[in-house]
Design a protein around this motif. Structure first.
Motif, mmCIF file in Angstrom:
data_model
loop_
_atom_site.group_PDB
_atom_site.id
_atom_site.type_symbol
_atom_site.label_atom_id
_atom_site.label_comp_id
_atom_site.label_asym_id
_atom_site.label_seq_id
_atom_site.Cartn_x
_atom_site.Cartn_y
_atom_site.Cartn_z
ATOM 1 N N SER A 51 0.831 -1.200 0.000
ATOM 2 C CA SER A 51 0.000 0.000 0.000
ATOM 3 C C SER A 51 0.862 1.245 0.000
ATOM 4 O O SER A 51 1.980 1.262 0.541
ATOM 5 N N VAL A 52 0.327 2.287 -0.642
ATOM 6 C CA VAL A 52 0.930 3.615 -0.637
ATOM 7 C C VAL A 52 -0.181 4.599 -0.296
ATOM 8 O O VAL A 52 -1.222 4.614 -0.949
ATOM 9 N N TRP A 53 0.016 5.396 0.734
ATOM 10 C CA TRP A 53 -1.009 6.365 1.091
ATOM 11 C C TRP A 53 -0.373 7.674 1.551
ATOM 12 O O TRP A 53 0.810 7.704 1.928
ATOM 13 N N VAL A 54 -1.165 8.713 1.481
ATOM 14 C CA VAL A 54 -0.670 10.061 1.762
ATOM 15 C C VAL A 54 -1.302 10.572 3.056
ATOM 16 O O VAL A 54 -2.517 10.542 3.223
ATOM 17 N N GLU A 55 -0.456 11.036 3.960
ATOM 18 C CA GLU A 55 -0.906 11.608 5.232
ATOM 19 C C GLU A 55 -0.820 13.135 5.164
ATOM 20 O O GLU A 55 0.240 13.688 4.859
ATOM 21 N N THR A 56 -1.933 13.767 5.415
ATOM 22 C CA THR A 56 -1.935 15.229 5.500
ATOM 23 C C THR A 56 -1.535 15.641 6.916
ATOM 24 O O THR A 56 -2.118 15.174 7.898
ATOM 25 N N VAL A 57 -0.535 16.494 7.019
ATOM 26 C CA VAL A 57 -0.031 16.935 8.323
ATOM 27 C C VAL A 57 -0.836 18.153 8.784
ATOM 28 O O VAL A 57 -0.961 19.144 8.054
ATOM 29 N N TYR A 58 -1.383 18.077 10.004
ATOM 30 C CA TYR A 58 -2.182 19.170 10.562
ATOM 31 C C TYR A 58 -1.422 19.861 11.690
ATOM 32 O O TYR A 58 -0.621 19.228 12.409
ATOM 33 N N ASP A 59 -1.695 21.117 11.847
ATOM 34 C CA ASP A 59 -1.124 21.881 12.955
ATOM 35 C C ASP A 59 -1.816 21.437 14.243
ATOM 36 O O ASP A 59 -3.041 21.523 14.352
#
Length: 215
Positions: free
Chosen positions: A74-82
């Motif tokens: 699997s390849v997935w993208v994590e959005t980084v939040y403040d």
């Protein structure tokens, strides 16, 4: 009583359960890489290089090519939040995971396999499962014993109640389930020395329910 064709019929219900065990014959080791990074191409390439080295290490220890199979990629993208505002920072992190299962038929090399794949680049051992080549043979043995246990139970109950058993009119099996061999692991602490692994017995359990006519 039991239900047959929508009507309630007199009968004696007996339950039998049996477990059959055998020494493990093979071990299935699931290992892989779980990486993260800012550059998607770089992290994908790194994962490929590390898993390929780990697979090569498994092959060197005697695992056949046909006994290595991919169990997950699997390849997935994590959005980084403040953490303070809860809003996206605009930065993303790419995650790549690639896991394979290797079937080893020389159980004495299990510890060496674990150490070798980790040293070669794998950073996760997802499972070590000891089993047998043909569990169906154990299932058949357990089923026969479960049916014999049900018959013995029914005969004992009939004797106590002073009734005579007729033929079985309904048989149901609750299915079978394996009891995995529990391995005792020693070592694999801070270093890469091969751990000592002592597998227990592999077992299967079958439960049946049999309804007998009452004469």
């Amino acid at each position: 009583p039991y239900v047959s064709g929508g009507t309630i019929t007199q009968g004696l219900v007996a339950t039998g359960t049996a477990t059959v065990s055998a020494e493990p014959e093979i071990v299935q080791v699931t290992f892989g890489v779980d990486l993260r990074g800012d550059d998607p191409a770089a992290v994908v390439n790194e994962a490929a290089q590390k898993i390929n080295r780990a697979i090569a290490a498994a092959r060197e220890l005697g695992v056949a090519e046909k006994d290595i199979q991919t169990t997950g990629y699997s390849v997935w993208v994590e959005t980084v939040y403040d953490p303070q505002t809860g809003q996206p920072t605009g930065r993303v992190v790419y995650h790549v995971s690639h896991f394979v299962m290797a079937t080893l038929r020389d159980l004495s090399k299990t510890g060496n396999l674990l150490a070798a794949v980790i040293e070669a680049g794998a950073n996760s051992i997802a499972g070590v499962n000891f089993t047998v080549e043909n569990p169906d043979a154990l299932v058949r043995q357990a089923r026969q014993k479960a049916l014999e246990n049900a018959r013995s139970q029914a005969e004992q109950t009939a004797q106590v109640l002073g009734i005579s058993l007729g033929k079985p009119v309904l048989v149901s099996e609750g299915g079978w389930y394996p009891v995995a061999a529990v391995a005792r692991v020693e070592g694999m602490g801070g270093g890469l020395e091969a751990p000592s692994i002592s597998p227990g017995a592999f077992s299967v359990t079958v439960s049946v329910q049999v309804v007998y006519e009452i004469r």
